[in-house]
Design a protein around this motif. Structure first.
Motif, PDB file in Angstrom:
ATOM      1  N   PRO A 110      22.918  30.349 -57.784  1.00 33.19           N
ATOM      2  CA  PRO A 110      24.044  31.032 -58.442  1.00 33.19           C
ATOM      3  C   PRO A 110      24.228  32.422 -57.841  1.00 33.19           C
ATOM      4  CG  PRO A 110      22.465  30.197 -60.058  1.00 33.19           C
ATOM      5  CD  PRO A 110      21.814  30.070 -58.716  1.00 33.19           C
ATOM      6  N   LEU A 111      25.487  32.839 -57.731  1.00 32.49           N
ATOM      7  CA  LEU A 111      25.760  34.135 -57.108  1.00 32.49           C
ATOM      8  C   LEU A 111      25.502  35.280 -58.086  1.00 32.49           C
ATOM      9  CD1 LEU A 111      26.603  34.844 -54.276  1.00 32.49           C
ATOM     10  CD2 LEU A 111      28.977  34.802 -54.976  1.00 32.49           C
ATOM     11  N   GLY A 112      25.480  34.955 -59.366  1.00 29.35           N
ATOM     12  CA  GLY A 112      25.231  36.003 -60.363  1.00 29.35           C
ATOM     13  C   GLY A 112      26.118  35.785 -61.571  1.00 29.35           C
ATOM     14  N   SER A 113      25.818  36.519 -62.642  1.00 29.07           N
ATOM     15  CA  SER A 113      26.497  36.272 -63.914  1.00 29.07           C
ATOM     16  C   SER A 113      27.999  36.597 -63.868  1.00 29.07           C
ATOM     17  CB  SER A 113      25.819  37.074 -65.025  1.00 29.07           C
ATOM     18  OG  SER A 113      25.776  38.434 -64.628  1.00 29.07           O
ATOM     19  N   ASP A 114      28.406  37.525 -62.975  1.00 31.50           N
ATOM     20  CA  ASP A 114      29.827  37.853 -62.870  1.00 31.50           C
ATOM     21  C   ASP A 114      30.639  36.759 -62.177  1.00 31.50           C
ATOM     22  OD1 ASP A 114      28.980  40.212 -63.879  1.00 31.50           O
ATOM     23  OD2 ASP A 114      29.267  41.384 -62.033  1.00 31.50           O
ATOM     24  N   HIS A 115      29.956  35.782 -61.612  1.00 24.60           N
ATOM     25  CA  HIS A 115      30.657  34.850 -60.725  1.00 24.60           C
ATOM     26  C   HIS A 115      30.747  33.435 -61.271  1.00 24.60           C
ATOM     27  CE1 HIS A 115      30.767  37.885 -57.485  1.00 24.60           C
ATOM     28  NE2 HIS A 115      29.630  38.286 -58.033  1.00 24.60           N
ATOM     29  N   GLY A 116      30.518  33.287 -62.569  1.00 26.80           N
ATOM     30  CA  GLY A 116      30.682  31.971 -63.199  1.00 26.80           C
ATOM     31  C   GLY A 116      29.779  30.923 -62.570  1.00 26.80           C
ATOM     32  N   ASP A 117      30.400  29.786 -62.242  1.00 23.70           N
ATOM     33  CA  ASP A 117      29.653  28.650 -61.696  1.00 23.70           C
ATOM     34  C   ASP A 117      29.401  28.746 -60.201  1.00 23.70           C
ATOM     35  OD1 ASP A 117      29.500  27.412 -64.107  1.00 23.70           O
ATOM     36  OD2 ASP A 117      31.269  26.127 -63.791  1.00 23.70           O
ATOM     37  N   PHE A 142      32.858  28.055 -55.605  1.00 21.99           N
ATOM     38  CA  PHE A 142      32.916  29.089 -54.551  1.00 21.99           C
ATOM     39  C   PHE A 142      34.216  28.936 -53.750  1.00 21.99           C
ATOM     40  CE2 PHE A 142      31.701  30.174 -50.038  1.00 21.99           C
ATOM     41  CZ  PHE A 142      31.522  31.531 -50.202  1.00 21.99           C
ATOM     42  N   GLY A 143      34.527  27.694 -53.380  1.00 19.32           N
ATOM     43  CA  GLY A 143      35.758  27.422 -52.644  1.00 19.32           C
ATOM     44  C   GLY A 143      37.001  27.777 -53.448  1.00 19.32           C
ATOM     45  N   GLU A 144      36.982  27.424 -54.735  1.00 13.39           N
ATOM     46  CA  GLU A 144      38.141  27.714 -55.598  1.00 13.39           C
ATOM     47  C   GLU A 144      38.360  29.212 -55.708  1.00 13.39           C
ATOM     48  OE1 GLU A 144      40.204  25.573 -56.825  1.00 13.39           O
ATOM     49  OE2 GLU A 144      39.126  23.760 -56.221  1.00 13.39           O
ATOM     50  N   LYS A 145      37.269  29.938 -55.862  1.00 15.73           N
ATOM     51  CA  LYS A 145      37.358  31.391 -56.021  1.00 15.73           C
ATOM     52  C   LYS A 145      37.931  32.050 -54.757  1.00 15.73           C
ATOM     53  CE  LYS A 145      36.791  35.033 -58.568  1.00 15.73           C
ATOM     54  NZ  LYS A 145      35.655  35.961 -58.580  1.00 15.73           N
ATOM     55  N   LEU A 146      37.505  31.557 -53.606  1.00 11.73           N
ATOM     56  CA  LEU A 146      38.028  32.093 -52.345  1.00 11.73           C
ATOM     57  C   LEU A 146      39.532  31.849 -52.246  1.00 11.73           C
ATOM     58  CD1 LEU A 146      35.204  31.025 -49.857  1.00 11.73           C
ATOM     59  CD2 LEU A 146      36.010  33.371 -50.159  1.00 11.73           C
ATOM     60  N   LYS A 147      39.949  30.663 -52.645  1.00 13.69           N
ATOM     61  CA  LYS A 147      41.363  30.294 -52.616  1.00 13.69           C
ATOM     62  C   LYS A 147      42.158  31.216 -53.551  1.00 13.69           C
ATOM     63  CE  LYS A 147      42.936  25.686 -52.206  1.00 13.69           C
ATOM     64  NZ  LYS A 147      42.892  24.340 -52.794  1.00 13.69           N
ATOM     65  N   ALA A 152      33.469  37.559 -46.569  1.00 15.35           N
ATOM     66  CA  ALA A 152      34.879  37.513 -46.989  1.00 15.35           C
ATOM     67  C   ALA A 152      34.979  37.466 -48.508  1.00 15.35           C
ATOM     68  CB  ALA A 152      35.555  36.290 -46.378  1.00 15.35           C
ATOM     69  N   TYR A 153      34.121  36.694 -49.118  1.00 17.65           N
ATOM     70  CA  TYR A 153      34.088  36.590 -50.582  1.00 17.65           C
ATOM     71  C   TYR A 153      33.868  37.977 -51.191  1.00 17.65           C
ATOM     72  CZ  TYR A 153      32.658  34.871 -55.217  1.00 17.65           C
ATOM     73  OH  TYR A 153      32.562  34.624 -56.561  1.00 17.65           O
ATOM     74  N   GLU A 154      32.887  38.672 -50.644  1.00 20.49           N
ATOM     75  CA  GLU A 154      32.563  39.989 -51.183  1.00 20.49           C
ATOM     76  C   GLU A 154      33.676  41.000 -50.913  1.00 20.49           C
ATOM     77  OE1 GLU A 154      28.959  41.822 -49.710  1.00 20.49           O
ATOM     78  OE2 GLU A 154      28.763  43.034 -51.537  1.00 20.49           O
ATOM     79  N   ALA A 155      34.228  40.984 -49.706  1.00 23.46           N
ATOM     80  CA  ALA A 155      35.275  41.952 -49.355  1.00 23.46           C
ATOM     81  C   ALA A 155      36.524  41.731 -50.201  1.00 23.46           C
ATOM     82  CB  ALA A 155      35.609  41.853 -47.872  1.00 23.46           C
ATOM     83  N   ALA A 156      36.893  40.459 -50.391  1.00 21.33           N
ATOM     84  CA  ALA A 156      38.082  40.168 -51.190  1.00 21.33           C
ATOM     85  C   ALA A 156      37.869  40.581 -52.647  1.00 21.33           C
ATOM     86  CB  ALA A 156      38.435  38.687 -51.094  1.00 21.33           C
ATOM     87  N   SER A 157      36.632  40.443 -53.139  1.00 19.11           N
ATOM     88  CA  SER A 157      36.338  40.878 -54.511  1.00 19.11           C
ATOM     89  C   SER A 157      36.368  42.393 -54.623  1.00 19.11           C
ATOM     90  CB  SER A 157      34.933  40.415 -54.943  1.00 19.11           C
ATOM     91  OG  SER A 157      34.696  39.086 -54.609  1.00 19.11           O
TER      92      SER A 157
END
Lengths: 499, 499
Positions: A245-252, A344-349, A317-322
């Motif tokens: 898991p990426l952490g509690s802020d990142h859901g599933d 993870f894919g959905e969040k990036l989209k 990219a995930y981190e920069a976009a966040s």
């Protein structure tokens, strides 16, 4: 052994006039770009999507590794005529592409530029691929060097040393990484006890386009290039099913734990990783974005990498976009493995991270991890129970085929299929999913064999030719051979600064 | 891994003052030679002779390959202190040795100079060994080069390119060889169809001492250096029992048929072997001998070679001694196999050919061919029937032991034991059969790892470091990488002339 020389090979399609003229006046031979015409070069063909791929076909393709030969005519459709080309420039013309800025580097979609591949996008893909290739070409792999695991050159000289200064970017920071997880054959280490760093490796760099290049592409482009690993198959084989898991802020959202470890590990006991790769790169991205936005410029971020480097690019990219609002973030990865789960894919989209995965069909690395449990299993959701544990690829795919190039051998060569130079060669020759290799592709074919033996023997290019003279050993003024010594300027230093 | 740096290693024997001083003033540190004192450095010890070797002991030694370690003190008796030496010259002083001319280069015997090894003779052995090593260092092994199998440099530049000009010899002719017998992995071939030569390889050269060197050694010295093969064990394994009569003029003399084939084969269909290696070399020797004798000079002939090259040296010595009356002929061979039968050895002795076989005890090549049926079997004459079919070594042996050097690894390394650079390192450190490695040996230790991994890891010299930058690939002015291209001067030419 039958050897064909350039003069004896039949040429079904004549070499275009531009190539012939360039033998006489190479610079004058560049065509004047017609931006309007090029911008109109847009496809009307089907858009590719992962979700349409058929599972049994994919598995069958996987097992056969696409090795059934295509008809001979594709193999012979291009003259194997290196000698005649040895006096021509090695690149396509560098055109003003700012009219397609939104599509190429901004928030606009790449999908309508992919099939057929727009020549401006092809050139940009090759540019970023060469930025990723630089992380291999400049990496000190020599365990007998006391700076093994670092970059051979300081950041000011990197692009000059590799012939990449022509791209019009300046390197502003080097990124170092370590890992708290034991990963097979990841870290390159010096045999010396007293070395520049015991725990960290040079893992990539941040660069930014200069004024001329920014004008050409229509925005100030920050690029991050991440280095991969030389033993990917060995390594990725180990990763099966270790989603974290990426952490509690990142859901599933879950991502592969080895990639995450390299991206986020740090230790006060180290010299180069008192901050993690993530912290190093994010600090520099934020600094550059603020700097250029304060000057009123449009800023874009393009993150690239091959293999493991492509995985790190996606995490980055995930981190920069966040973290940076309204920043157009693109990823161009080559032969990258899957990184995270479907969330993870959905969040990036959702964050509008544009991702182009360049994938050679015969390469096994993009099939890992999750060779069985991946996005194609969606339809069997009731079988797998929960999608939280299923790896997925994200974004658009540019699929390349080793068989399309008349320059490449047709046999099984797993490291060769994965080699970044094989990728760049195939991108350079790619027109669309159903056409032959581009006749007027100019990129130097010899580069393919830098670290592989993929080129056909008739081309007479030695396999794996990228090697240093005498492994860096040098004869001093007393006639004594001494181990690799760096120019003091190129010795890694903990002090890294901005542009 | 425990790594020792120069400052932490205990030094049982202090480094002699000369080495320390040379750090400050390397040239001034050379000792002024005292010819009389050096000439008096003659041994009173036992002379070695093959006939005294005990067969069971030899076989047992052979099977054990001498790998039982010596006591640790010999391993630690020298500081592994390369860094401190990196600023010192790499050679012993070059003294006027003409007072020992008869012994060193003339008809006089070497035996009283061998144990202990006279320092003048040691320097001469290293000099000839480096002439033999040149045939490897300058050989084009690259099958992607269209000149594969030739010498990389023309004869005028050979010694300059290899740093051997200091020896004061000029190359006067290149020798090429072919073979009518199929020999495994002998001939190196280009993959190109259109190459400089399909059948011949560069096999060595003839050189002659200049005025200064001739004065130093007391005579005009013609040297012939023969190249060996990189896969000797593979090859010599095949040779068992193929002794061929030399011809009706030579009585019972028989020699190994593969060596003889390389030495004598020719064909009008070839470009480089319209005459055989034998004819090429003999023509040049005769020409040089006449030329210098007409000027009233003393002339000597020294023939050298490693491995196969040592075998060719012996055939060449046999022919030269037969064909040129009153010419002092010497052979200094390194790791050479047996060449002929007992009659061949007797004939060489009768013609007063001086032979020094430098042999590393752990090297298997000098045990071939005739690993079972050789000179040690004389006492069992009634078992073997006739000595005509028994291989024999000839001349004096200088026996070296890998275990004597504190710089070398102790494990089994068959190619490493046979490597000529291992030989030269051990000669440089040799004092006598029962003393330790020479403390003041100066020859560059790093050379050992040119084509092997024999050096201990603490020395931090990469294994097999002798390699060209990018396998000869070069980036041209258009940015295109092109295959190895020779300087026109270095392209092999069929026209070869004298000095």
């Amino acid at each position: 052994m039958a050897l064909a020389s350039s003069s004896t090979v039949h040429l079904p399609a004549p070499i275009p006039l531009i190539t012939r003229r360039s033998l006489l006046a190479p610079c004058a031979a560049y065509r004047t770009p017609d931006a309007a015409a090029a911008a109109a070069e847009l496809p009307h063909q089907k858009q590719r999507s992962n979700s349409t791929i058929n599972l049994p076909t994919t598995l069958s393709n996987l097992l056969h590794l696409h090795l059934t030969p295509k008809p001979e005519n594709s193999l012979e459709s291009l003259a194997v005529a290196l000698p005649a080309d040895r006096r021509t420039p090695t690149e396509s013309p560098k055109e003003d592409v700012s009219s397609l800025c939104s599509e190429l580097h901004g928030p606009g979609d790449w999908s309508r530029l992919l099939n057929p591949l727009h020549r401006w996008l092809r050139r940009e893909i090759v540019k970023y691929g060469e930025f990723a290739q630089a992380t291999y070409d400049a990496f000190d792999f020599n365990p007998f060097s006391e700076h093994c695991g670092s970059c051979l050159y300081c950041r000011r000289r990197l692009f000059d040393k590799l012939g990449l200064a022509k791209n019009g970017y300046d390197v502003t920071k080097y990124i170092y990484a370590m890992s708290h997880i034991e990963l097979p054959r990841w870290l390159e280490r010096s045999i010396h006890a007293d070395t520049w760093s015991k725990d960290s490796n040079w893992m990539g760099y941040v660069a930014v386009s200069d004024d001329t290049e920014s004008h050409r592409i229509g925005c100030r482009d920050i690029v991050v290039a991440w280095r991969g690993t030389i033993a990917p198959a060995e390594w990725f084989g180990d990763l099966q099913g270790k989603l974290e898991p990426l952490g509690s802020d990142h859901g599933d959202v879950r991502v592969e734990h080895g990639f995450l470890s390299i991206y986020t590990s740090k230790s006060d006991a180290t010299r180069y990783n008192k901050s993690s790769a993530s912290e190093q790169v994010m600090e520099e991205i934020k600094r550059l974005v603020s700097f250029y936005r304060e000057k009123g410029e449009q800023v874009s971020l393009t993150i690239t990498g091959h293999s493991l480097g492509g995985a790190l690019a996606l995490l980055n990219a995930y981190e920069a976009a966040s973290a940076v609002p309204d920043l157009p973030v693109s990823v161009i990865s080559f032969g990258a493995p899957r990184v995270g789960n479907i969330a993870f894919g959905e969040k990036l989209k959702q964050m509008e991270v544009k991702t182009l995965r360049v994938v050679v069909k015969q390469d096994v690395v993009p099939k890992m991890p999750g060779i069985l449990f991946n996005e194609k299993i969606k339809k069997f959701e009731n079988v797998t129970g929960t999608l939280e544990w299923v790896y997925t690829h994200v974004g658009l795919e540019l699929g390349l085929d080793v068989r399309s190039s008349p320059y490449l051998k047709k046999g099984l060569d797993i490291p060769g299929f994965h080699s970044l130079e094989t990728y760049l060669h195939l991108v350079d020759g790619y027109l669309s999913s159903d056409t032959e290799f581009r006749v007027d592709a100019k990129r130097d074919v010899a580069l393919v064999n830098k670290a592989s033996g993929m080129l056909r023997e008739e081309l007479r290019i030695p396999p794996c030719w990228h090697q240093s003279a005498n492994k860096g050993m040098a004869c001093n003024s007393y006639g004594r051979w001494v181990p690799p010594q760096r120019d003091p300027e190129d010795i890694p230093s903990p002090y890294r600064s901005g542009p």
